[in-house]
Design a protein around this motif. Structure first.
Motif: not given
Length: 428
Positions: A352-356, A370-373
């Motif tokens: 839920x915390x994606x990174x490129x 954000x939501x659901x932190x």
């Protein structure tokens, strides 16, 4: 010194002081009048204790028929940062256990309430070690890794979060081994977030948000307090304690947004919020705990504002992918009258915390994550816990600290969680 005698009654008072917590006074005695609804008794006692604490009372004696949980509720609410050791317990079979709990509560609260100038990362590690040695003697051994030594050992999260401060970051590795046999398996490992002050780093907090950030080492203090209490109550199993200690400050050497941290297990993390630093240091602690082979790993942290938004300031949040363990700890919290509530954690929360640029980011690039932190933060930690989260539980300490006094608790640290941790360690 005369002591105010405080007793309980289920009778209604003809005349009382305090509508929300009825109290009556008569010749050096105070009576707390309990409501008919039994599940409100402890809360009513806390409210009465807060009212009594506001008076110029030097000391008091609990008198008559008090259940130990009623005595403890009174002590939690009456004991403030400036008024301590003022309660004389009922002279009954529960006194010794209450005194042990009180000692652990005071240690935890006072450590959290200390100023950030008083408690550096190194001081936090040394004061915890000294207190546990006072309780357990040479059953305690400890070592610290400090500054550049952390990077050399592979503990990159603690190092990078704390590198901006003149007072270097520290990992405390403490071993409680009552049998003093190095071949004894480790039964449990505790991990605590020890951010002795959190400015937010370059994702800087507002002045109002920063004011109480001396409490951000509440996880470290709480797991230490829980271990100390368990030892006083007869813990005979080997337990390892890992405290991840750092100051999150701004300087020319501080870590920055966009940095990538590569951990000992190969996971790369893009820093999208330097104020989501607690999970970065806990990742190291969880890996160290996993290396011990302990079947139980419990971490505690003042980790997210999202947990506070979900539960308020009276419940701690529990997260685990090991649902049987979560249920067990929840039962312990309930039996110890330390309110806790489970929040969602599933394997997909790791995504839920994606990174490129890296395997994951340390948060989401938006206010509060954000939501659901809170669940997303727990999902981040799951990357560093045992496979499938077996035997691991995470406590987000939403109830660790009150910025101002409430109707039931004083301002400052609460120490809520120490009894749950002790009970979990003692559970066979």
């Amino acid at each position: 010194m005369s002591l105010l005698q405080v007793s309980l009654s289920t009778d209604q008072a003809d005349k009382h002081w305090g509508n929300k917590a009825p109290l009556s006074f008569d010749a050096g005695q105070a009576t707390i009048h309990l409501p008919d609804q039994k599940d409100l008794h402890l809360r009513s006692i806390k409210k009465a204790a807060r009212l009594l604490e506001s008076l110029a009372i030097e000391a008091l004696q609990l008198r008559g028929d008090w259940h130990p949980e009623q005595q403890w509720a009174f002590a939690q609410a009456f004991t403030s940062a400036s008024k301590q050791q003022a309660i004389h317990w009922c002279e009954d079979q529960h006194k010794s256990r209450l005194q042990q709990q009180y000692q652990a509560m005071l240690f935890t609260r006072n450590l959290i309430n200390r100023t950030p100038e008083d408690i550096s990362p190194q001081k936090l590690a040394s004061e915890v070690t000294d207190w546990l040695r006072e309780i357990a003697g040479d059953a305690i051994t400890a070592r610290t890794l400090t500054g550049e030594a952390l990077l050399e050992a592979g503990w990159a999260g603690i190092y990078h979060v704390g590198r901006g401060s003149e007072r270097p970051p520290v990992l405390l590795e403490l071993d409680y081994n009552p049998g003093k046999d190095n071949n004894t398996p480790v039964s449990a490992a505790l991990v605590g977030k020890g951010i002795t002050f959190d400015s937010g780093g370059y994702s800087i907090k507002s002045s109002e948000g920063m004011l109480t950030m001396k409490c951000d080492m509440g996880g470290a203090a709480t797991v230490a307090g829980g271990l100390g209490l368990a030892i006083m109550q007869g813990l005979n199993k080997r337990v390892r304690l890992f405290l991840c200690c750092a100051e999150n400050l701004i300087s020319g050497h501080a870590y920055k947004l966009g940095d990538i941290i590569t951990y000992k297990n190969g996971v790369s993390v893009e820093v999208v919020n330097t104020d989501a630093e607690g999970r970065l240091v806990l990742a190291d602690g969880l890996m160290a705990a996993t290396e011990t082979g302990a079947p139980l790993i419990l971490d505690a942290a003042t980790l997210t504002g999202a947990a506070v938004m979900a539960l308020g300031n009276e419940y701690n949040a529990l997260f685990s992918m090991d649902k049987s363990l979560q249920d067990k700890v929840l039962r312990h919290a309930d039996s110890e009258n330390e309110p806790a509530w489970p929040l969602p954690l599933e394997p997909w929360h790791q995504e839920m915390c994606p990174s490129p640029y890296a395997d994951t980011a340390n948060s989401r690039p938006m206010k509060g994550g954000g939501a659901g932190g809170a669940s997303n933060a727990a999902g981040f930690l799951a990357r560093f816990a045992p496979p499938q989260g077996k035997g691991w539980i995470h406590m987000d300490l939403a109830a660790a600290f009150n910025g101002t006094a409430t109707a039931t608790m004083p301002a400052g640290a609460t120490a809520q969680g120490i009894r749950t941790i002790a009970r979990t360690l003692l559970d066979d």
